[in-house]
Design a protein around this motif. Structure first.
Motif, PDB file in Angstrom:
ATOM      1  N   ALA A 148      57.396  38.207  27.599  1.00 36.26           N
ATOM      2  CA  ALA A 148      58.499  38.807  26.850  1.00 36.26           C
ATOM      3  C   ALA A 148      58.144  40.217  26.396  1.00 36.26           C
ATOM      4  N   THR A 149      56.911  40.423  25.976  1.00 31.62           N
ATOM      5  CA  THR A 149      56.531  41.765  25.528  1.00 31.62           C
ATOM      6  C   THR A 149      55.656  42.476  26.535  1.00 31.62           C
ATOM      7  N   ALA A 150      55.374  41.794  27.675  1.00 29.24           N
ATOM      8  CA  ALA A 150      54.519  42.345  28.721  1.00 29.24           C
ATOM      9  C   ALA A 150      53.143  42.682  28.183  1.00 29.24           C
ATOM     10  N   LEU A 151      52.755  41.961  27.133  1.00 29.18           N
ATOM     11  CA  LEU A 151      51.454  42.232  26.545  1.00 29.18           C
ATOM     12  C   LEU A 151      50.390  41.470  27.334  1.00 29.18           C
ATOM     13  N   GLN A 152      49.344  42.194  27.693  1.00 29.27           N
ATOM     14  CA  GLN A 152      48.274  41.556  28.438  1.00 29.27           C
ATOM     15  C   GLN A 152      47.001  41.632  27.617  1.00 29.27           C
ATOM     16  N   VAL A 153      46.360  40.517  27.452  1.00 26.33           N
ATOM     17  CA  VAL A 153      45.082  40.503  26.769  1.00 26.33           C
ATOM     18  C   VAL A 153      44.026  40.373  27.851  1.00 26.33           C
ATOM     19  N   GLY A 154      43.113  41.304  27.834  1.00 26.02           N
ATOM     20  CA  GLY A 154      42.102  41.331  28.885  1.00 26.02           C
ATOM     21  C   GLY A 154      42.263  42.596  29.693  1.00 26.02           C
ATOM     22  N   THR A 155      41.514  42.687  30.772  1.00 30.37           N
ATOM     23  CA  THR A 155      41.618  43.869  31.615  1.00 30.37           C
ATOM     24  C   THR A 155      43.012  43.890  32.223  1.00 30.37           C
ATOM     25  N   VAL A 156      43.693  44.992  32.038  1.00 28.19           N
ATOM     26  CA  VAL A 156      45.107  45.039  32.405  1.00 28.19           C
ATOM     27  C   VAL A 156      45.257  44.928  33.920  1.00 28.19           C
ATOM     28  N   TYR A 157      46.149  44.050  34.299  1.00 26.16           N
ATOM     29  CA  TYR A 157      46.472  43.890  35.717  1.00 26.16           C
ATOM     30  C   TYR A 157      47.669  44.768  36.017  1.00 26.16           C
ATOM     31  N   GLU A 158      47.501  45.665  37.018  1.00 22.01           N
ATOM     32  CA  GLU A 158      48.484  46.731  37.201  1.00 22.01           C
ATOM     33  C   GLU A 158      49.789  46.236  37.828  1.00 22.01           C
ATOM     34  N   GLU A 159      49.661  45.340  38.778  1.00 28.08           N
ATOM     35  CA  GLU A 159      50.874  44.957  39.516  1.00 28.08           C
ATOM     36  C   GLU A 159      51.757  44.044  38.680  1.00 28.08           C
ATOM     37  N   PRO A 160      53.063  44.042  38.956  1.00 24.62           N
ATOM     38  CA  PRO A 160      53.958  43.184  38.173  1.00 24.62           C
ATOM     39  C   PRO A 160      53.664  41.702  38.443  1.00 24.62           C
ATOM     40  N   LEU A 161      53.843  40.912  37.391  1.00 24.69           N
ATOM     41  CA  LEU A 161      53.591  39.479  37.504  1.00 24.69           C
ATOM     42  C   LEU A 161      54.921  38.745  37.520  1.00 24.69           C
ATOM     43  N   HIS A 162      54.981  37.732  38.319  1.00 27.87           N
ATOM     44  CA  HIS A 162      56.225  36.943  38.405  1.00 27.87           C
ATOM     45  C   HIS A 162      55.890  35.519  38.023  1.00 27.87           C
TER      46      HIS A 162
END
Lengths: 685, 136
Positions: free
Chosen positions: A199-213
């Motif tokens: 919902a907030t596109a918040l990623q914890v950890g090393t950021v993964y660049e590609e969009p996630l589905h």
């Protein structure tokens, strides 16, 4: 289908070996490539799902235990210090201590209802006011004990005082930073994870660049080079996901290594099978090839002494031994056959010799004697004898019959007897029968020839006697009629009658003369003296005849010419007297059948022959008649309108005469009324 | 003389400092309690005053006021009290709530209606009312 199958056993064997060797390989490779990858991915997936579930449990556990801790803290007596605004800092000390114990990036604090922060694990917060009371109230309204800020989850528990039970003193809050979740992430080579809030596109950890589905509570999918696995968290972080990212190259490393291993094994197998098939073909098929070569050589050269040498001790050497035996027996059989063949041929030649000797037999007795002698020579172990007595037992004798030509019946002639003790088989019997048939044929022939000769001789004698007997009265008739013509006192009628008599007698005489000539030729009584004639002599003969018959031609006003194109040195064999007679016959024929025009002689060389051509412009002959002209007593049919005298023996006699000195006569005509040509072919020297 | 005066002054001072009063919420219906009542309340034998829950407050065990209070008002030494509370513990009773400082006692009494605490006499203020005073 069978056209595609190899013919050679060697190729078949090699193909079979390769098939046995490589089909499992191919199957495993196929399996690995198609199903193996899926299986490995499935296995990785399930392993990672287990990992993820553990992570999920640990995250939940941490939050739940944090909440329990908070509940415990909030239940402490000490919390009653909220009433006195923690004036003794006992709560603060407790929170600081607790925060240190937990070692999390987190802040613990208590607030009063009026949002004043009473105690906090970080000192500077104290006496400030809590600014998220609205979120807190709405969380209470939702019945939840937590709410989210941008970077943290705030967990809170109410502080209830046992000293004043109906009164909530305030809240104990824990501001738990999301960054804490990073400790649950893994950071291996090729595999790493993040905790993700879609919902907030918040990623914890090393950021993964590609969009996630991410859909559903768990799942996995393959991006270009990464395998993505995800699972939703439970409890407070239920909208959050733990996401695993596995590099394909690492995930499938095992498969790739296995495939590499298979390919290497494939190559090794190829080499091994090639070596084995080479060895097998040499070891097993080599002997077969030499066997086959030997067979081919035998077929090509017909040399049945060829042998195959096989050193091994297996079925093939057995085959070779059998082959050698077979060739040996064939060789023997051929030799026996050849010997028998020789014998048969010898017998055959002997048989033909017998027949030859038999044919030469002149008399019946000679024939029988020859037959007996030859049979005795052919079969020395037999004894042959001839008897004119009828024998009872047919099997030991050759019964001979002879034909009676007058009655047309078979008469018993005699029997050739075989020695009765010598048994004969069916073929021998047939052989003797055929010899018997041959003897009978020869006997018949001898008898027939004898008979024919007798008949012919009788005929000739009869005719010559008859002719002689006829000629005497004819001469009388002729001389008397000629005498009467000269007689003056005859009237015209009488004169003409006597003329007719004379003419008829003359005709009869010439006919009898012709017959006599013919009989003489047939009886071989004509004297033939063949001489060498040169060009001049050949020309002289016609000239003499022309001179002799010119009178007849002049009566009919026919002109006779002669042309000689022969080279001076031409020579022929001929009887000049007979040739003269032939030419006389032909020229008188020409004059006889020519009413006007000319008769041309041409003497020329044609190949091996010297030809004398007599060409007239007479009535000609139809093509159908030419062939029958040389037969006895035949004149061409056209004589109805203008009958010519003659016996019809002229051409026949001429031909026979010509044959006596090896010459030939040919008649040709272009058709009726177009004249005819007679050609005498003389044999050139 | 001076020396004697100093000693007297110190004694006086210490005497006055040792004096304590029991206080409660200003609006409380309690106006005065007997020593016996205070004993019952602090030993948690009496929990309610009419319908109001009573909350006795203690100072830390090493506080001089508490020692004075225990020996003078409760009239029990530390050993007796400990034995008493260990026994009570198994019955589910807890000793009175302990606060660390006199300030917090004051504040607590101001805030909670049924709270009862003891403070030095000189710390009295207008937000509280005295319900017991140690007789000289």
């Amino acid at each position: 289908m069978r056209y595609f199958l190899p013919k050679s056993l060697k190729t078949k064997l090699i193909i079979a070996l390769f098939a046995i060797g490589f089909l499992p390989y191919l199957f495993i490779m196929f399996y690995s490539l198609n199903l193996g990858q899926q299986k490995i991915i499935e296995s990785i997936t399930s392993t990672q799902y287990v990992q993820m579930s553990k992570v999920k449990e640990r995250v939940e556990e941490q939050l739940v235990s944090l909440r329990k801790e908070m509940l415990f803290l909030s239940g402490l007596d000490l919390m009653n210090d909220m009433i006195v605004n923690d004036i003794d800092k006992r709560i603060s000390q407790l929170l600081i201590q607790k925060q240190e114990d937990l070692g999390l990036q987190m802040q613990l604090f208590t607030i009063r209802h009026d949002t004043k922060i009473i105690a906090s694990s970080s000192r500077q917060d104290t006496a400030l006011f809590f600014d998220q009371m609205v979120q807190l109230k709405s969380a209470i309204g939702r019945g939840e004990g937590y709410f989210f800020t941008a970077e943290s989850i705030v967990i809170f528990v109410p502080i209830e005082s046992d000293l004043s039970p109906d009164r909530v003193l305030g809240y104990l809050l824990a501001e738990y930073a999301f960054s804490n979740l990073n400790r649950f992430n893994i950071h291996h080579e090729g595999v790493r994870s993040i905790i993700y809030h879609p919902a907030t596109a918040l990623q914890v950890g090393t950021v993964y660049e590609e969009p996630l589905h991410l859909t559903g509570i768990r799942g996995d999918y393959l991006s270009e080079d990464t395998m993505i696995l995800y699972e939703a968290l439970d409890g407070m972080l239920e909208e959050w996901y733990v996401v695993y990212m596995i590099k394909k190259s690492i995930a499938l490393a095992f498969l790739n290594e296995f495939l590499f291993f298979l390919a290497a094994m494939f190559f090794v197998g190829f080499v091994v099978i090639a070596a084995v098939s080479f060895w097998v073909s040499k070891r097993i098929l080599g002997p077969i090839a030499s066997l086959s070569d030997a067979a081919k050589e035998i077929v090509a050269t017909k040399n049945y002494t060829t042998r195959v040498q096989i050193d091994t001790d297996d079925e093939i050497s057995e085959l070779a031994r059998a082959f050698n035996t077979m060739v040996h027996q064939t060789h023997d059989a051929f030799e026996v056959l050849e010997a028998e063949n020789h014998l048969r041929l010898k017998r055959f030649i002997q048989l033909i010799n017998i027949f030859n000797r038999l044919i030469q037999a002149q008399s019946e007795d000679e024939c029988i004697q020859i037959a007996l002698d030859e049979l005795q020579m052919l079969v020395p172990e037999q004894h042959f004898s001839f008897s004119t007595q009828t024998q009872e037992d047919d099997t030991t004798s050759i019964t001979l019959y002879i034909k009676d030509f007058e009655k047309g019946t078979q008469e018993f002639y005699g029997v050739i007897l075989l020695a009765p003790d010598n048994t004969t088989d069916l073929y021998e019997e047939k052989f003797y029968r055929s010899v018997g048939t041959m003897i009978m044929l020869q006997l018949n022939q001898i008898r027939l020839i004898k008979r024919t000769e007798e008949v012919s001789h009788a005929k000739s004698t009869f005719i010559s006697h008859m002719s002689h007997e006829l000629r005497t009265p004819l001469h009388a008739i002729l001389s008397f009629s000629q005498y009467l013509i000269t007689y003056e006192n005859l009237n015209e009628d009488q004169q003409s009658t006597i003329g007719n008599i004379e003419n008829s007698a003359q005709h009869l005489l010439s006919m009898i003369n012709d017959i006599l000539d013919l009989v003489q030729i047939e009886a071989g009584k004509t004297a033939v003296s063949i001489d060498e004639l040169n060009s001049d002599e050949i020309e002289t003969i016609p000239l003499e005849i022309i001179a002799m018959l010119e009178v007849l031609a002049e009566q009919k006003n026919i002109n006779i010419t002669l042309q000689n194109t022969l080279p001076a040195n031409s020579k022929v064999y001929a009887d000049s007297q007979l040739l003269k007679q032939v030419i006389i016959n032909l020229l008188s024929n020409a004059i006889k059948f020519t009413d006007r025009g000319s008769i041309d002689f041409l003497i020329e060389e044609r190949g091996d022959h010297i030809c004398i051509t007599i060409k007239d412009t007479g009535i000609g002959i139809s093509e159908a008649d030419i062939s029958s002209l040389f037969e006895d007593f035949i004149q061409a049919d056209n004589q109805g309108e203008n009958p010519q005298k003659g016996s019809g023996l002229g051409l026949s006699i001429s031909q026979r005469l010509a044959h006596l000195f090896e010459a030939d006569i040919e008649l040709s005509s272009e058709g009726k009324g177009k004249g005819s040509t007679a050609t005498i072919y003389l044999k050139k020297m | 003389m001076l020396r004697t005066g100093l000693i007297l002054a110190f004694l006086l001072l210490s005497l006055t400092a040792d004096q304590f009063v029991l206080i409660t919420h200003k609006n409380s219906s309690i106006n005065a309690l007997s020593q016996k009542e205070i004993q019952d309340i602090y030993l948690k034998k009496r929990r309610f005053y009419h319908s109001m829950k009573l909350v006795p407050l203690n100072l830390p065990s090493d506080h001089y006021l508490r020692q004075n209070f225990e020996s003078e008002t409760l009239q029990m030494n530390r050993e007796q009290l400990q034995t008493y509370w260990v026994r009570q513990h198994y019955l589910g009773h807890r000793p009175p709530h302990m606060l660390k400082s006199i300030e917090s006692v004051l504040l607590f009494v101001q805030e909670v209606e049924g709270a009862i605490g003891y403070i030095p006499e000189d710390r009295l203020n207008e937000h509280i009312k005295v319900i017991y005073q140690v007789k000289e």
